[in-house]
Scaffold this active site. Structure first.
Site, PDB file in Angstrom:
ATOM      1  N   HIS A 120      42.608  40.700  40.866  1.00 44.72           N
ATOM      2  CA  HIS A 120      43.988  40.365  40.520  1.00 44.72           C
ATOM      3  C   HIS A 120      44.470  39.083  41.190  1.00 44.72           C
ATOM      4  CE1 HIS A 120      45.230  43.864  38.107  1.00 44.72           C
ATOM      5  NE2 HIS A 120      44.326  44.506  38.822  1.00 44.72           N
ATOM      6  N   LYS A 172      40.834  39.560  33.190  1.00 42.13           N
ATOM      7  CA  LYS A 172      42.281  39.579  33.388  1.00 42.13           C
ATOM      8  C   LYS A 172      42.843  38.179  33.127  1.00 42.13           C
ATOM      9  CE  LYS A 172      42.328  43.631  36.394  1.00 42.13           C
ATOM     10  NZ  LYS A 172      40.949  44.074  36.110  1.00 42.13           N
ATOM     11  N   SER A 224      46.142  46.162  43.338  1.00 46.14           N
ATOM     12  CA  SER A 224      46.619  46.190  41.961  1.00 46.14           C
ATOM     13  C   SER A 224      47.818  47.094  41.722  1.00 46.14           C
ATOM     14  CB  SER A 224      45.480  46.610  41.026  1.00 46.14           C
ATOM     15  OG  SER A 224      45.016  47.909  41.355  1.00 46.14           O
TER      16      SER A 224
END
Length: 397
Positions: free
Chosen positions: A214, A244, A186
């Site tokens: 991610h 996310k 990340s």
């Protein structure tokens, strides 16, 4: 009355953080977390959100959440093992498994909770965990909950991983051995070498564990880093987040039916924490459906990321080794990194400084997170601010 000892400790520590430029100020938003945000009566180009695909504000998700809330209520009312499992939870988990290409999946309250749950449910005393030195804090904390021996290997160094796997296996000191890594790191945006990790794991009978927070929604047609490399049948644990790119909140573990059944029986966040609320679950179901039906949002995300990266590099900034939309602007010195971020803020760009202890000392950077919702005009505004602030602080010439 507050303890004098506690008060003195807290004041000393907080002042030390402020003196070292490491104190983080939290800025509340006055509206949605979109490509442009509003704080303190001002608008900013937002380059600090994990809302990669813009789904957090997508009307389709909002409508699904509202409808489910009206039908089921605002909360699930219990832990999953009592009567907190709604038909929506089952639908989400089936959809996630199909999307990830696994036999089953189980949803948790957050991606962080997934790592608290899954690692400690499988690994214990007499076991060993081979962990990339740049793994996320939730992996580190998940490992700490076990009594397993944690062996760190150098970041994405496959020779080091192979050597340590061989030593651990041949020592005869451990029962289960797990290799654990982020799928996408990340802070730097680089991608784990999963094909090599899978090959090493098969050579030394390692359990494979990938935290793809991610990578979910970003790589592999949205299904993540494991799917990107075609390794769905060679990775034991796939950890993902719903907070996310999916745009809501929560996390999940995908794997074999036996893996999921064991986590439902023994993972503590599943057993002892109230289930995800209905509105959130319905929004996640809608988001996964959108990702399955179209790659339009992912394509736009990657186009915007490439545009921003090229622009920063043309100005003279280093963007490190990123291979994903995560776009660090490498500065180095912590105090200078904080000042640079503050100047961007003054210019109407919200891009947070990332400094120690989140990253190693001397590797401070401003991390940019372009999304599918950004327009070229917004990114040009951000690049103009980067050029002006960088020149003023002597970061570029």
């Amino acid at each position: 009355m507050t303890s004098k000892t506690l008060s003195a400790f807290l004041l000393n520590q907080l002042n030390e953080l402020k003196d070292r430029g490491l104190y983080n100020t939290i800025d509340p938003l006055e509206g949605p977390n979109g490509p442009v945000i509003r704080m303190k009566g001002r608008e900013f180009v937002n380059l600090s959100s994990n809302n990669y695909l813009g789904l957090a504000t997508d009307k389709r998700l909002v409508d699904a959440a509202v409808e489910a809330t009206i039908r089921f209520g605002v909360g699930s009312g219990a832990v999953r093992t009592i009567n907190g499992t709604l038909a929506l939870h089952v639908e989400l988990e089936e959809k996630l498994a199909a999307f990830k290409g696994t036999e089953a999946a189980v949803a948790f309250q957050s991606g962080f909770n997934c790592n608290m749950a899954a690692i400690s449910a499988v690994m214990g005393e007499g076991d060993a965990i081979l962990s990339d030195e740049l793994n996320h804090a939730s992996i580190i904390d998940g490992c700490r909950l076990t009594k397993a021996k944690v062996i760190r290997y150098r970041h994405s160094d496959m020779d080091d991983l192979r050597t340590k796997a061989k030593e651990a296996r041949e020592s005869g000191a451990f029962g289960k051995i797990m290799a654990i890594t982020d799928g996408v790191f990340s802070m730097d945006g680089d991608v784990a070498k999963l094909p090599d990790i899978a090959e090493i794991a098969e050579s030394y009978d390692l359990i494979t564990y990938v935290d793809d927070a991610h990578g979910s929604g970003v790589l592999g047609g949205g299904a993540g880093t494991v799917k990107h490399f075609g390794l769905s049948d060679r990775i034991d644990f796939q950890i993902g987040t719903l907070s996310k790119a999916v745009g809501a909140v929560g996390g999940y573990v995908a794997g074999t039916r036996e893996v999921v059944d064991w986590l439902k029986a023994r993972s503590r966040p599943f057993l002892f924490s109230t289930a995800l609320p209905p509105g959130t679950v319905a929004a996640c179901i809608e988001a996964i459906g959108i990702l399955q039906e179209s790659k339009q949002l992912q394509d736009r995300l990657w186009e915007n990321a490439a545009y921003l990266r090229r622009g920063l590099q043309a100005l003279g900034f280093s963007t490190g080794h990123t291979a994903t939309p995560i776009t660090p602007c490498m500065i180095g010195d912590e105090e200078k990194t904080q000042r640079f971020s503050a100047r961007l803020y003054e210019e109407g760009v919200y891009a947070k400084a990332i400094v120690f202890p989140t990253v190693p000392k001397g590797t401070g950077r401003v991390r940019n997170m372009p999304t599918a919702e950004h327009t070229t005009k917004m990114l040009d505004r951000a690049l103009a601010a980067y050029g002006k602030a960088g020149w003023e602080l002597g970061l570029i010439r």
